[in-house]
Motif scaffolding. Sequence first.
Motif, mmCIF file in Angstrom:
data_model
loop_
_atom_site.group_PDB
_atom_site.id
_atom_site.type_symbol
_atom_site.label_atom_id
_atom_site.label_comp_id
_atom_site.label_asym_id
_atom_site.label_seq_id
_atom_site.Cartn_x
_atom_site.Cartn_y
_atom_site.Cartn_z
ATOM 1 N N SER A 105 -18.815 91.877 71.895
ATOM 2 C CA SER A 105 -18.479 90.846 72.867
ATOM 3 C C SER A 105 -17.010 90.442 72.779
ATOM 4 O O SER A 105 -16.350 90.234 73.794
ATOM 5 C CB SER A 105 -19.373 89.617 72.644
ATOM 6 N N CYS A 106 -16.496 90.351 71.550
ATOM 7 C CA CYS A 106 -15.121 89.875 71.353
ATOM 8 C C CYS A 106 -14.071 90.975 71.500
ATOM 9 O O CYS A 106 -12.978 90.733 72.005
ATOM 10 C CB CYS A 106 -14.982 89.244 69.969
ATOM 11 N N LYS A 150 -9.601 85.379 65.899
ATOM 12 C CA LYS A 150 -9.987 85.470 67.306
ATOM 13 C C LYS A 150 -11.408 84.957 67.520
ATOM 14 O O LYS A 150 -11.690 84.249 68.497
ATOM 15 C CB LYS A 150 -9.871 86.912 67.805
ATOM 16 N N ILE A 151 -12.310 85.292 66.604
ATOM 17 C CA ILE A 151 -13.695 84.835 66.729
ATOM 18 C C ILE A 151 -13.777 83.313 66.612
ATOM 19 O O ILE A 151 -14.485 82.651 67.375
ATOM 20 C CB ILE A 151 -14.583 85.525 65.679
ATOM 21 N N ASN A 154 -12.319 81.779 69.802
ATOM 22 C CA ASN A 154 -13.258 81.960 70.916
ATOM 23 C C ASN A 154 -14.403 80.963 70.830
ATOM 24 O O ASN A 154 -14.849 80.403 71.840
ATOM 25 C CB ASN A 154 -13.813 83.386 70.927
ATOM 26 N N THR A 155 -14.892 80.734 69.614
ATOM 27 C CA THR A 155 -15.963 79.760 69.407
ATOM 28 C C THR A 155 -15.523 78.374 69.829
ATOM 29 O O THR A 155 -16.267 77.643 70.504
ATOM 30 C CB THR A 155 -16.378 79.744 67.912
ATOM 31 N N ARG A 157 -13.246 77.596 71.960
ATOM 32 C CA ARG A 157 -13.052 77.502 73.417
ATOM 33 C C ARG A 157 -14.370 77.276 74.143
ATOM 34 O O ARG A 157 -14.396 76.760 75.256
ATOM 35 C CB ARG A 157 -12.362 78.760 73.932
ATOM 36 N N GLU A 158 -15.472 77.669 73.508
ATOM 37 C CA GLU A 158 -16.784 77.435 74.113
ATOM 38 C C GLU A 158 -17.164 75.963 74.033
ATOM 39 O O GLU A 158 -17.756 75.410 74.950
ATOM 40 C CB GLU A 158 -17.839 78.284 73.407
ATOM 41 N N ASP A 187 -2.324 80.760 69.175
ATOM 42 C CA ASP A 187 -3.291 80.403 70.218
ATOM 43 C C ASP A 187 -3.610 78.909 70.183
ATOM 44 O O ASP A 187 -3.423 78.234 69.175
ATOM 45 C CB ASP A 187 -4.597 81.184 70.036
ATOM 46 N N ALA A 189 -6.715 76.066 71.109
ATOM 47 C CA ALA A 189 -8.147 75.911 71.343
ATOM 48 C C ALA A 189 -8.554 74.535 70.841
ATOM 49 O O ALA A 189 -7.888 73.973 69.971
ATOM 50 C CB ALA A 189 -8.950 76.995 70.628
#
Length: 223
Positions: A105-106, A150-151, A154-155, A157-158, A187, A189
């Motif tokens: 997914s990532c 990155k993981i 991404n978490t 950002r959810e 980044d 977030a």
Amino acid sequence: RCGMIGRDDELAKLLSSLGRAHHGSLTILPVVGDAGMGKSYLVENFLGEAQATYPQLRIVSGSCYQYEEQTLFFPWRSIIKDIFGLGEITASQEIYEITRSIFLSCFGEEELSWVPFTLNMLGFDFEEDSSIREIDVSIKQDRFFSLMYKIIMNTARETTTIITIEDIHWSDAVSLKMLEYLINGSDSAPLMVIPVSRDAEHIQSFFSKYSIQTIKLNQLKAE
């Protein structure tokens, strides 16, 4: 609730930092103090306030222990396992498939060879891909950090995420480098990181190196 612990100013600083994080800025606010100063109690009360304010908030936690100082990536293991949703899963194949799905997914298929190495860093026992095994240790470590970074982002950002790391003065070197990677990341977030530490010189130097302001807990004055 803040009156119970006598840390109104400190609690306000944590809530203000969370507000900035909620609006998309990575914030790192360590809580530092000698043993018995109420560091964990302050953070516990803050987390209660935070969840009441932001019901969708995600909280993931790791802890360091003196007897695990030489265990690589130890406090991050529970944090990443929580993010991966591994929980109490013990079946190796299921653990592998869940992690593989996250990597797909990532990153797509190009990073799947890193799945066994990642799981080994989390304390599992998988056969490392031969292509990864041959990589220089320092290069391998940086690449692993970039994948975890990155993981984690991404978490966040959810949904707004708080990471707490207890007793970071007992952290292994690799775990501090992971925190360093987060600090240096470019980044943004909605992520807040709260390292909790005794007033250790090497930790104060670590935070000073990156001009990170800390909440320093001193003995409460008797009223």
